[in-house]
Write a protein that holds these residues in place. Sequence first.
Motif, PDB file in Angstrom:
ATOM      1  N   LEU A  93      32.445  36.476  48.101  1.00  0.00           N
ATOM      2  CA  LEU A  93      32.728  36.853  46.715  1.00  0.00           C
ATOM      3  C   LEU A  93      34.170  36.546  46.340  1.00  0.00           C
ATOM      4  N   MET A  94      35.095  36.763  47.275  1.00  0.00           N
ATOM      5  CA  MET A  94      36.506  36.517  46.986  1.00  0.00           C
ATOM      6  C   MET A  94      36.813  35.029  46.852  1.00  0.00           C
ATOM      7  N   GLU A  95      36.076  34.185  47.563  1.00  0.00           N
ATOM      8  CA  GLU A  95      36.325  32.747  47.510  1.00  0.00           C
ATOM      9  C   GLU A  95      35.653  32.066  46.326  1.00  0.00           C
ATOM     10  N   ASP A  96      34.714  32.740  45.671  1.00  0.00           N
ATOM     11  CA  ASP A  96      34.028  32.158  44.523  1.00  0.00           C
ATOM     12  C   ASP A  96      35.008  32.045  43.355  1.00  0.00           C
ATOM     13  N   PRO A  97      35.211  30.844  42.817  1.00  0.00           N
ATOM     14  CA  PRO A  97      36.200  30.670  41.749  1.00  0.00           C
ATOM     15  C   PRO A  97      35.802  31.335  40.429  1.00  0.00           C
ATOM     16  N   ASP A  98      34.531  31.666  40.239  1.00  0.00           N
ATOM     17  CA  ASP A  98      34.082  32.312  39.012  1.00  0.00           C
ATOM     18  C   ASP A  98      34.389  33.807  38.982  1.00  0.00           C
ATOM     19  N   ASN A  99      34.672  34.396  40.141  1.00  0.00           N
ATOM     20  CA  ASN A  99      34.917  35.828  40.230  1.00  0.00           C
ATOM     21  C   ASN A  99      36.403  36.137  40.060  1.00  0.00           C
ATOM     22  N   LYS A 100      36.676  37.284  39.456  1.00  0.00           N
ATOM     23  CA  LYS A 100      38.049  37.751  39.288  1.00  0.00           C
ATOM     24  C   LYS A 100      38.339  38.756  40.404  1.00  0.00           C
ATOM     25  N   VAL A 101      39.401  38.503  41.181  1.00  0.00           N
ATOM     26  CA  VAL A 101      39.728  39.338  42.337  1.00  0.00           C
ATOM     27  C   VAL A 101      41.117  39.935  42.166  1.00  0.00           C
ATOM     28  N   GLU A 102      41.227  41.258  42.398  1.00  0.00           N
ATOM     29  CA  GLU A 102      42.512  41.948  42.385  1.00  0.00           C
ATOM     30  C   GLU A 102      42.675  42.673  43.714  1.00  0.00           C
ATOM     31  N   VAL A 103      43.823  42.479  44.361  1.00  0.00           N
ATOM     32  CA  VAL A 103      44.127  43.151  45.620  1.00  0.00           C
ATOM     33  C   VAL A 103      45.378  43.988  45.403  1.00  0.00           C
ATOM     34  N   LYS A 104      45.292  45.289  45.753  1.00  0.00           N
ATOM     35  CA  LYS A 104      46.416  46.205  45.565  1.00  0.00           C
ATOM     36  C   LYS A 104      46.703  46.958  46.860  1.00  0.00           C
ATOM     37  N   ASP A 105      47.852  47.585  46.926  1.00  0.00           N
ATOM     38  CA  ASP A 105      48.267  48.426  48.053  1.00  0.00           C
ATOM     39  C   ASP A 105      48.148  47.711  49.387  1.00  0.00           C
TER      40      ASP A 105
ATOM     41  N   GLY B 163      46.319  45.324  50.404  1.00  0.00           N
ATOM     42  CA  GLY B 163      44.949  45.040  50.831  1.00  0.00           C
ATOM     43  C   GLY B 163      44.089  46.276  51.023  1.00  0.00           C
ATOM     44  N   ASN B 164      44.602  47.460  50.750  1.00  0.00           N
ATOM     45  CA  ASN B 164      43.801  48.675  50.903  1.00  0.00           C
ATOM     46  C   ASN B 164      42.836  48.886  49.740  1.00  0.00           C
ATOM     47  N   LYS B 165      43.083  48.213  48.615  1.00  0.00           N
ATOM     48  CA  LYS B 165      42.187  48.302  47.463  1.00  0.00           C
ATOM     49  C   LYS B 165      41.853  46.901  46.991  1.00  0.00           C
ATOM     50  N   ILE B 166      40.563  46.621  46.871  1.00  0.00           N
ATOM     51  CA  ILE B 166      40.095  45.317  46.399  1.00  0.00           C
ATOM     52  C   ILE B 166      39.119  45.562  45.255  1.00  0.00           C
ATOM     53  N   LYS B 167      39.319  44.830  44.169  1.00  0.00           N
ATOM     54  CA  LYS B 167      38.424  44.917  43.011  1.00  0.00           C
ATOM     55  C   LYS B 167      37.948  43.505  42.697  1.00  0.00           C
ATOM     56  N   ILE B 168      36.616  43.340  42.627  1.00  0.00           N
ATOM     57  CA  ILE B 168      36.030  42.031  42.352  1.00  0.00           C
ATOM     58  C   ILE B 168      35.105  42.172  41.141  1.00  0.00           C
ATOM     59  N   GLU B 169      35.321  41.327  40.151  1.00  0.00           N
ATOM     60  CA  GLU B 169      34.430  41.268  38.990  1.00  0.00           C
ATOM     61  C   GLU B 169      33.718  39.928  39.043  1.00  0.00           C
ATOM     62  N   THR B 170      32.387  39.971  39.154  1.00  0.00           N
ATOM     63  CA  THR B 170      31.616  38.741  39.280  1.00  0.00           C
ATOM     64  C   THR B 170      31.313  38.161  37.911  1.00  0.00           C
ATOM     65  N   ALA B 171      30.876  36.922  37.913  1.00  0.00           N
ATOM     66  CA  ALA B 171      30.534  36.230  36.670  1.00  0.00           C
ATOM     67  C   ALA B 171      29.305  36.857  36.011  1.00  0.00           C
ATOM     68  N   GLU B 172      28.456  37.520  36.798  1.00  0.00           N
ATOM     69  CA  GLU B 172      27.254  38.165  36.260  1.00  0.00           C
ATOM     70  C   GLU B 172      27.559  39.497  35.585  1.00  0.00           C
ATOM     71  N   GLY B 173      28.794  40.004  35.744  1.00  0.00           N
ATOM     72  CA  GLY B 173      29.172  41.269  35.132  1.00  0.00           C
ATOM     73  C   GLY B 173      29.206  42.433  36.100  1.00  0.00           C
ATOM     74  N   ASP B 174      28.945  42.193  37.381  1.00  0.00           N
ATOM     75  CA  ASP B 174      29.010  43.252  38.384  1.00  0.00           C
ATOM     76  C   ASP B 174      30.475  43.531  38.728  1.00  0.00           C
ATOM     77  N   GLU B 175      30.766  44.783  39.056  1.00  0.00           N
ATOM     78  CA  GLU B 175      32.118  45.166  39.460  1.00  0.00           C
ATOM     79  C   GLU B 175      32.045  45.847  40.821  1.00  0.00           C
ATOM     80  N   ILE B 176      32.791  45.332  41.793  1.00  0.00           N
ATOM     81  CA  ILE B 176      32.772  45.843  43.154  1.00  0.00           C
ATOM     82  C   ILE B 176      34.170  46.334  43.495  1.00  0.00           C
ATOM     83  N   LYS B 177      34.263  47.587  43.939  1.00  0.00           N
ATOM     84  CA  LYS B 177      35.540  48.166  44.341  1.00  0.00           C
ATOM     85  C   LYS B 177      35.441  48.593  45.800  1.00  0.00           C
ATOM     86  N   ILE B 178      36.413  48.176  46.594  1.00  0.00           N
ATOM     87  CA  ILE B 178      36.462  48.537  48.011  1.00  0.00           C
ATOM     88  C   ILE B 178      37.846  49.099  48.284  1.00  0.00           C
TER      89      ILE B 178
END
Length: 99
Positions: free
Chosen positions: A36-48, A50-65
């Motif tokens: 998911l992080m390597e997909d160029p269509d997805n928006k990836v934010e890494v904070k702290d 690397g302790n917080k990762i937020k991925i927004e996919t092109a389909e509209g899904d939002e994944i928080k780790i």
Amino acid sequence: MKYLFKTSLCILALSIGFVSCRDSEKEDEKTEVQELMEDPDNKVEVKDDGNKIKIETAEGDEIKIKMDDGEYKKKVDRADGSESKLKIEDGEVKKKTDN
């Protein structure tokens, strides 16, 4: 002596072949998050760091780790409105799904 030499050479060639094939399979395996992080269509934010990762996919899904005090939390908000949570603490996995 020839028979022993030929047999040893064949066994050596087979063992090298098996070892080299095994190593290439490990390199090809990627986790779902890495893909998911390597997909160029997805928006990836890494904070702290690397302790917080937020991925927004092109389909509209939002994944928080996130990692918090030795426990991992994964939250998935899907575009269709459903939500799932995964929590891993002390080797125990807890899963919650809301539709």
